[in-house]
Design an enzyme around this catalytic site. Structure first.
Site, PDB file in Angstrom:
ATOM      1  N   ASN A  14       0.648  -1.716  -0.098  1.00 30.80           N
ATOM      2  CA  ASN A  14       0.032  -0.351   0.153  1.00 30.80           C
ATOM      3  C   ASN A  14       0.741   1.044   0.142  1.00 30.80           C
ATOM      4  OD1 ASN A  14      -2.838  -0.215  -0.062  1.00 30.80           O
ATOM      5  ND2 ASN A  14      -2.085  -1.591   1.122  1.00 30.80           N
ATOM      6  N   MET A  91       0.776  -2.494  11.899  1.00 30.67           N
ATOM      7  CA  MET A  91      -0.009  -3.368  12.809  1.00 30.67           C
ATOM      8  C   MET A  91       0.973  -3.503  14.738  1.00 30.67           C
ATOM      9  SD  MET A  91      -1.148  -5.153  10.452  1.00 30.67           S
ATOM     10  CE  MET A  91      -1.312  -5.973   9.718  1.00 30.67           C
ATOM     11  N   ILE A  93      -0.782  -1.800  17.704  1.00 31.42           N
ATOM     12  CA  ILE A  93      -1.902  -0.258  18.239  1.00 31.42           C
ATOM     13  C   ILE A  93      -1.651   0.721  19.246  1.00 31.42           C
ATOM     14  CG2 ILE A  93      -3.813  -0.047  19.888  1.00 31.42           C
ATOM     15  CD1 ILE A  93      -4.242  -2.551  17.996  1.00 31.42           C
ATOM     16  N   HIS A 110      -8.442  -1.031   6.682  1.00 32.72           N
ATOM     17  CA  HIS A 110      -8.569  -2.241   6.917  1.00 32.72           C
ATOM     18  C   HIS A 110      -9.422  -3.153   6.061  1.00 32.72           C
ATOM     19  CE1 HIS A 110      -9.082  -4.810   9.932  1.00 32.72           C
ATOM     20  NE2 HIS A 110     -10.912  -5.223   9.704  1.00 32.72           N
ATOM     21  N   GLU A 175      -7.509  -2.048  -2.397  1.00 32.23           N
ATOM     22  CA  GLU A 175      -7.004  -0.802  -1.738  1.00 32.23           C
ATOM     23  C   GLU A 175      -5.624  -0.022  -2.313  1.00 32.23           C
ATOM     24  OE1 GLU A 175      -4.608  -2.543   1.880  1.00 32.23           O
ATOM     25  OE2 GLU A 175      -6.098  -4.816   1.774  1.00 32.23           O
TER      26      GLU A 175
HETATM   27  C1  GAR Z   1      -3.063  -4.568   4.052  1.00 35.58           C
HETATM   28  O1  GAR Z   1      -3.510  -5.823   3.232  1.00 35.58           O
HETATM   29  C2  GAR Z   1      -4.156  -4.300   4.948  1.00 35.58           C
HETATM   30  O2  GAR Z   1      -4.903  -3.770   4.917  1.00 35.58           O
HETATM   31  C3  GAR Z   1      -3.835  -4.826   6.048  1.00 35.58           C
HETATM   32  O3  GAR Z   1      -1.739  -5.321   6.114  1.00 35.58           O
HETATM   33  C4  GAR Z   1      -2.204  -5.435   4.633  1.00 35.58           C
HETATM   34  C5  GAR Z   1      -1.195  -4.745   4.701  1.00 35.58           C
HETATM   35  O4  GAR Z   1      -0.116  -4.992   3.495  1.00 35.58           O
HETATM   36  N1  GAR Z   1      -3.997  -4.226   7.612  1.00 35.58           N
HETATM   37  C6  GAR Z   1      -4.152  -4.421   8.110  1.00 35.58           C
HETATM   38  O5  GAR Z   1      -4.911  -5.954   7.985  1.00 35.58           O
HETATM   39  C7  GAR Z   1      -4.266  -3.702   9.549  1.00 35.58           C
HETATM   40  N2  GAR Z   1      -5.041  -4.061  10.815  1.00 35.58           N
HETATM   41  P1  GAR Z   1       0.983  -3.748   3.189  1.00 35.58           P
HETATM   42  O6  GAR Z   1       2.256  -3.440   3.911  1.00 35.58           O
HETATM   43  O7  GAR Z   1       1.773  -4.851   1.517  1.00 35.58           O
HETATM   44  O8  GAR Z   1       0.276  -3.070   2.352  1.00 35.58           O
END
Ligand code: GAR
Length: 192
Positions: A14, A91, A93, A110, A175
């Site tokens: 992301n 990840m 809080i 999310h 996303e």
């Molecule tokens: C993504 O799917 C994001 O939405 C999720 O972790 C992944 C990270 O991927 N976030 C959560 O679950 C937060 N609770 P990335 O590091 O490749 O962006």
């Protein structure tokens, strides 16, 4: 032109999509990314950010009390004076002290409808419950876990998604465009 800071913990896909968007997509001339901050020194996304020429900072959270972590995180972010702090696969809080320090400026993505699912493993949840669709949610961050005010949601069609990998693939594709759209929405609303 606004200035954002991105928080990551891992892969950073992301984050990468947002960086690309600031260079040649819908966030061009809207905002720049002044830093990518990770709580995990091993995060893959740190390499990607560095390759894109963005400043990276590691504020380690492992084996550390949350007060000293939070204090260092606040200090690190203050240097950049960001208009927005964008959590992208971050990840941890955030503690109330951090949220109060940057009140109304922290957003998260999310991979589920936060009214239905909070916390980790949202794609697993959608897959195990055989959902025909799920919703990516971008929301403000408050002191709870995925409880903040919703900025926007985007539907992901999961019809005939036979594997968890397929669910994740379809979700991430949404996303990667949706987060930049929501960042633009917030920034342009604030400028009006
Ligand atoms: C993504 O799917 C994001 O939405 C999720 O972790 C992944 C990270 O991927 N976030 C959560 O679950 C937060 N609770 P990335 O590091 O490749 O962006």
């Amino acid at each position: 032109m606004k200035n954002i800071v991105i928080f990551i913990s891992g892969r950073g896909s992301n984050m990468h999509a947002i960086l690309e968007s600031t260079k040649s997509g819908i966030l061009r001339d809207v905002c720049t990314v002044s830093a990518v901050i990770s709580n995990n020194a091993e995060a893959k996304g740190l390499e990607t950010a560095a390759e894109s020429g963005v400043e990276t900072k590691i504020v380690p959270s492992k084996n550390r009390d949350s007060e000293s972590y939070t204090a260092q995180l606040i200090e690190t972010v203050l240097v950049y004076n960001p208009d927005l702090i964008v959590l992208a696969g971050y990840m941890k809080i955030l503690k109330p002290a951090f949220i109060e320090a940057f009140s109304g400026k922290i957003i998260n993505i999310h991979p589920a409808d936060t009214k239905q699912h909070q916390g980790l493993h949202a794609y697993e949840w959608a897959f195990e419950n055989k959902l025909n669709k799920t919703y990516i949610t971008v929301h403000y961050v408050d002191a709870g876990v995925d409880t903040g005010v919703i900025i926007g949601q985007a539907e992901v069609d999961l019809t005939n998604a036979e594997t968890l990998a397929e669910v994740e693939k379809r979700g991430l594709a949404v996303e990667h465009t949706f987060y930049s759209r929501m960042i633009k929405k917030i920034i342009t609303q604030r400028e009006e």
